[in-house]
Write an enzyme that holds these catalytic residues in place. Sequence first.
Site, PDB file in Angstrom:
ATOM      1  N   GLU A 121       0.870  -1.185   0.000  1.00  0.00           N
ATOM      2  CA  GLU A 121       0.000   0.000   0.000  1.00  0.00           C
ATOM      3  C   GLU A 121       0.898   1.223   0.000  1.00  0.00           C
ATOM      4  O   GLU A 121       1.322   1.703   1.041  1.00  0.00           O
ATOM      5  CB  GLU A 121      -0.930  -0.007   1.212  1.00  0.00           C
ATOM      6  N   HIS A 187      -5.780   5.888  -2.286  1.00  0.00           N
ATOM      7  CA  HIS A 187      -5.044   7.008  -1.675  1.00  0.00           C
ATOM      8  C   HIS A 187      -4.791   8.058  -2.746  1.00  0.00           C
ATOM      9  O   HIS A 187      -3.655   8.444  -3.026  1.00  0.00           O
ATOM     10  CB  HIS A 187      -3.754   6.522  -1.029  1.00  0.00           C
ATOM     11  N   HIS A 220      -9.770   0.064  -0.629  1.00  0.00           N
ATOM     12  CA  HIS A 220     -10.834   0.570   0.269  1.00  0.00           C
ATOM     13  C   HIS A 220     -11.626   1.737  -0.341  1.00  0.00           C
ATOM     14  O   HIS A 220     -11.425   2.903  -0.022  1.00  0.00           O
ATOM     15  CB  HIS A 220     -10.320   0.915   1.662  1.00  0.00           C
ATOM     16  N   ASP A 280      -8.295  -4.314   6.285  1.00  0.00           N
ATOM     17  CA  ASP A 280      -7.325  -3.235   6.479  1.00  0.00           C
ATOM     18  C   ASP A 280      -6.828  -3.261   7.924  1.00  0.00           C
ATOM     19  O   ASP A 280      -6.471  -2.227   8.504  1.00  0.00           O
ATOM     20  CB  ASP A 280      -7.942  -1.881   6.143  1.00  0.00           C
TER      21      ASP A 280
END
Length: 386
Positions: A121, A187, A220, A280
Amino acid sequence: MPDAVVSGTVYDGYGREAGGGLVLEGGVLARVLPRGYSGEADVSGAFIVPGLVDVHCHGGGGASFPDDVDPRSIRKAIGAHRASGTTALLASLVSMADPLPAIRALVPFCESGELAGIHMEGPYVSPHKAGAQNPAAIRGADPEELAAWLEEGKGFVKTMTIAPEADHAMEAVRILLAHGAKPSWGHTAASGETAAQALEATSRCAAELGFEGVPQTVTHLFNAMPPIDHREPGPVREFLAAARKGRAIVETIGDGVHLAPALVEDIHEWAGANAAFVTDAMAAAGMPEGRYALGGLDVDVREGAARLAGRETIAGGCSRLSDQLALFARRGALPFGQIVRACVAVPARAASIERAKGVTLDFEPGKRPNFVVFDRGFSPVCVVRE
């Protein structure tokens, strides 16, 4: 569990009802009992589902994959999730100046089958949507650096979270796909147009390279990206549209903290077989509230939520996948079979780990199965891993 009769309604990894129990001989599945079986059993439950598959998990049991790279800590994190029914797990890293020590520490666990792979990530994400990522480690994509990480990963790096607007993002996508890994968009502060272009370019690149399966995922959904606006729908709309068309699989964190449960249900209705539950989870999963670490940053866990110390920024999750299955099964808005599918077959397909150790999609006689027995309250009462 070498020899046993296990009773309960059996679901396969696609969420289809498949029988009324399992018979094991020497740890191997001998046969699937017919629906409605009511005879004697060594283990009885309400539901038997394949072992759960979590493809976004930073740790648990007090240990963090990015922070604690000694074998004992890695085993502790794996065990915290396996005890509650997760039999296949990707170890997730975060944005780091140098992820190589963590990658090297995780590879032996992938080689032994204790882990199904690695998820990176970052660090090629947006500093404007860093969330709990360390801002000092975030940077544009470096193709040479990425190729070196993937080589060290020995084919076990399965997904990597990237922002579509990151410098050299599409160069990174080509390198990932060429190594059998996938970009996972997230992100990001990207516009809808930029997200759509990245999705389309990735599909084209995958076709050119002969990449099999869905070529990209979304990290996510809704979290760490611009919200939907009625005049500027942004990347969320594009990610959902791609999932509806089968061009991407979207992750949802169904812990009741990251997203409103009703929204999670809407996403799974819209995206169907292209929406997966993920945790997560960070080190606090399966542990008491208190202070923990994630990627070198302090995280305080209180009232069931993990937040960066002194801030309100969510910093990973505290649930395990069986917690999410139970939450949505009890709510009753989604069919139980669809919930099972989103916890097994969909995440396995998202990370291309359908054949990994710990993954069972169909209960086939002659094979060693992975499964979880749940009681009528959807609490796990027995976990079996091959």
